[in-house]
Design a protein around this motif. Sequence first.
Motif, PDB file in Angstrom:
ATOM      1  N   UNK A 142       0.862  -1.179   0.000  1.00 19.19           N
ATOM      2  CA  UNK A 142       0.000   0.000   0.000  1.00 19.19           C
ATOM      3  C   UNK A 142       0.900   1.232   0.000  1.00 19.19           C
ATOM      4  N   UNK A 143       1.051   1.856  -1.164  1.00 17.80           N
ATOM      5  CA  UNK A 143       1.951   3.008  -1.300  1.00 17.80           C
ATOM      6  C   UNK A 143       1.184   4.296  -1.000  1.00 17.80           C
ATOM      7  N   UNK A 144       1.611   5.065   0.009  1.00 24.64           N
ATOM      8  CA  UNK A 144       0.896   6.298   0.345  1.00 24.64           C
ATOM      9  C   UNK A 144       1.202   7.425  -0.631  1.00 24.64           C
ATOM     10  N   UNK A 145       0.321   8.419  -0.666  1.00 18.60           N
ATOM     11  CA  UNK A 145       0.577   9.626  -1.450  1.00 18.60           C
ATOM     12  C   UNK A 145       1.816  10.327  -0.895  1.00 18.60           C
ATOM     13  N   UNK A 146       2.510  11.097  -1.758  1.00 18.85           N
ATOM     14  CA  UNK A 146       3.780  11.679  -1.337  1.00 18.85           C
ATOM     15  C   UNK A 146       3.598  12.639  -0.163  1.00 18.85           C
ATOM     16  N   UNK A 147       2.535  13.426  -0.154  1.00 14.16           N
ATOM     17  CA  UNK A 147       2.335  14.368   0.963  1.00 14.16           C
ATOM     18  C   UNK A 147       2.203  13.605   2.278  1.00 14.16           C
ATOM     19  N   UNK A 148       1.632  12.402   2.243  1.00 14.94           N
ATOM     20  CA  UNK A 148       1.506  11.603   3.455  1.00 14.94           C
ATOM     21  C   UNK A 148       2.837  10.972   3.853  1.00 14.94           C
ATOM     22  N   UNK A 149       3.693  10.710   2.850  1.00 17.42           N
ATOM     23  CA  UNK A 149       5.047  10.233   3.159  1.00 17.42           C
ATOM     24  C   UNK A 149       5.808  11.314   3.919  1.00 17.42           C
ATOM     25  N   UNK A 150       5.619  12.572   3.520  1.00 17.26           N
ATOM     26  CA  UNK A 150       6.270  13.684   4.219  1.00 17.26           C
ATOM     27  C   UNK A 150       5.815  13.725   5.675  1.00 17.26           C
ATOM     28  N   UNK A 151       4.528  13.589   5.908  1.00 15.60           N
ATOM     29  CA  UNK A 151       3.997  13.606   7.275  1.00 15.60           C
ATOM     30  C   UNK A 151       4.574  12.444   8.082  1.00 15.60           C
ATOM     31  N   UNK A 152       4.647  11.275   7.473  1.00 12.90           N
ATOM     32  CA  UNK A 152       5.193  10.122   8.183  1.00 12.90           C
ATOM     33  C   UNK A 152       6.663  10.331   8.539  1.00 12.90           C
ATOM     34  N   UNK A 153       7.436  10.913   7.641  1.00 12.19           N
ATOM     35  CA  UNK A 153       8.843  11.192   7.949  1.00 12.19           C
ATOM     36  C   UNK A 153       8.955  12.185   9.104  1.00 12.19           C
ATOM     37  N   UNK A 154       8.057  13.158   9.152  1.00  7.42           N
ATOM     38  CA  UNK A 154       8.097  14.138  10.240  1.00  7.42           C
ATOM     39  C   UNK A 154       7.811  13.465  11.589  1.00  7.42           C
TER      40      UNK A 154
END
Length: 341
Positions: free
Chosen positions: A84-96
């Motif tokens: 399940x690949x998340x949208x890029x903006x959600x990847x940014x949130x997860x990294x934060x």
Amino acid sequence: MPKRHANLYEECFTMEALFEAYYRARAGKREKYSVMEFERELGANIVQLKAELDAYDPSDSDPSYQPQPYRRFMVTEPKPREIAAPAFRDVVVQHAIYAVIYPLFDKTFIHDSYGCRVGKGTHRANDQAQRFLRQCPDGSYTLQLDIRRFYYRIRRGILQRLLERKIKDRRLVALIMMFAESDSRFGVPIGNLLSQLLALIYLNPLDHYVKRVLKIKRYVRYVDDFILFGLSRERACQCRRMIEQFLRDTLGLELSRWTVAPASRGVNFVGFRTWRRTRYVRKHSLYRFSKSLKRGDVASLTSIMGNALRTATFAHLCRRIANERPDLIPRLPLYREVKHA
């Protein structure tokens, strides 16, 4: 009780933290369309993301921030599973989020948990497994266990309680649990950055049970595959029963397989067949190597050779390249470096 941390939500989502999370999220992916789209209006996208996160209230029926739908696809290596690949903006949130909470939880993990951790990985897990094999008394046994469909069987209620043992911040826990949601009753999505950390947190009680209650000195775990070393056969069988009960009663998990074997036979672990004095890559890697060699797939060959570099298999791979595809040698830097060393 472990120390609980408050006011982490604001620390995760400062402007500076979101920009740093963006740079980490884009690493190695700048040619992807979703990354280029986000970067095209980077400032506005970060400001919008921060506004949504600042206004986020988990009690709202329609929260200001919600992860976008996943892009789902199947992979077959090392075994079939849905990603399940998340949208890029959600990847940014997860990294934060990851940047703030990973250090807090990493302090609670045992040394010999090697999956998805900074400075660990399969090679170091295998090094430790070989080290423990060498320390095993003559005539002793290993106990190797594997958890059935681990990511798909994580109980989210248990996971939330484990998060709350370290994180006081209700908003942050709720946001993390949004990324743990899946279409089924149990499990977390495979493909999320946070899912890797959540898996570590979920099995941390197992590690401490093995070390503190069972008093096992030689123990290695890589995600859902773990080994106990240097046991008598009777003790190995006893530990298997106790671990099975702990997994069932405490974490709602069950074993898919377990093996009690003489330490002299070595172990099949994290992609390697390992004995006290030597190790080889698994047969499946040789099959992949044969296919890649025939196709002349340099990227794949380089990856397989890098994985095999510290094994007895590496010399065999080099001989095959020299005999079957010598034309590829100029394009394989690892081959040339080792041969000329």
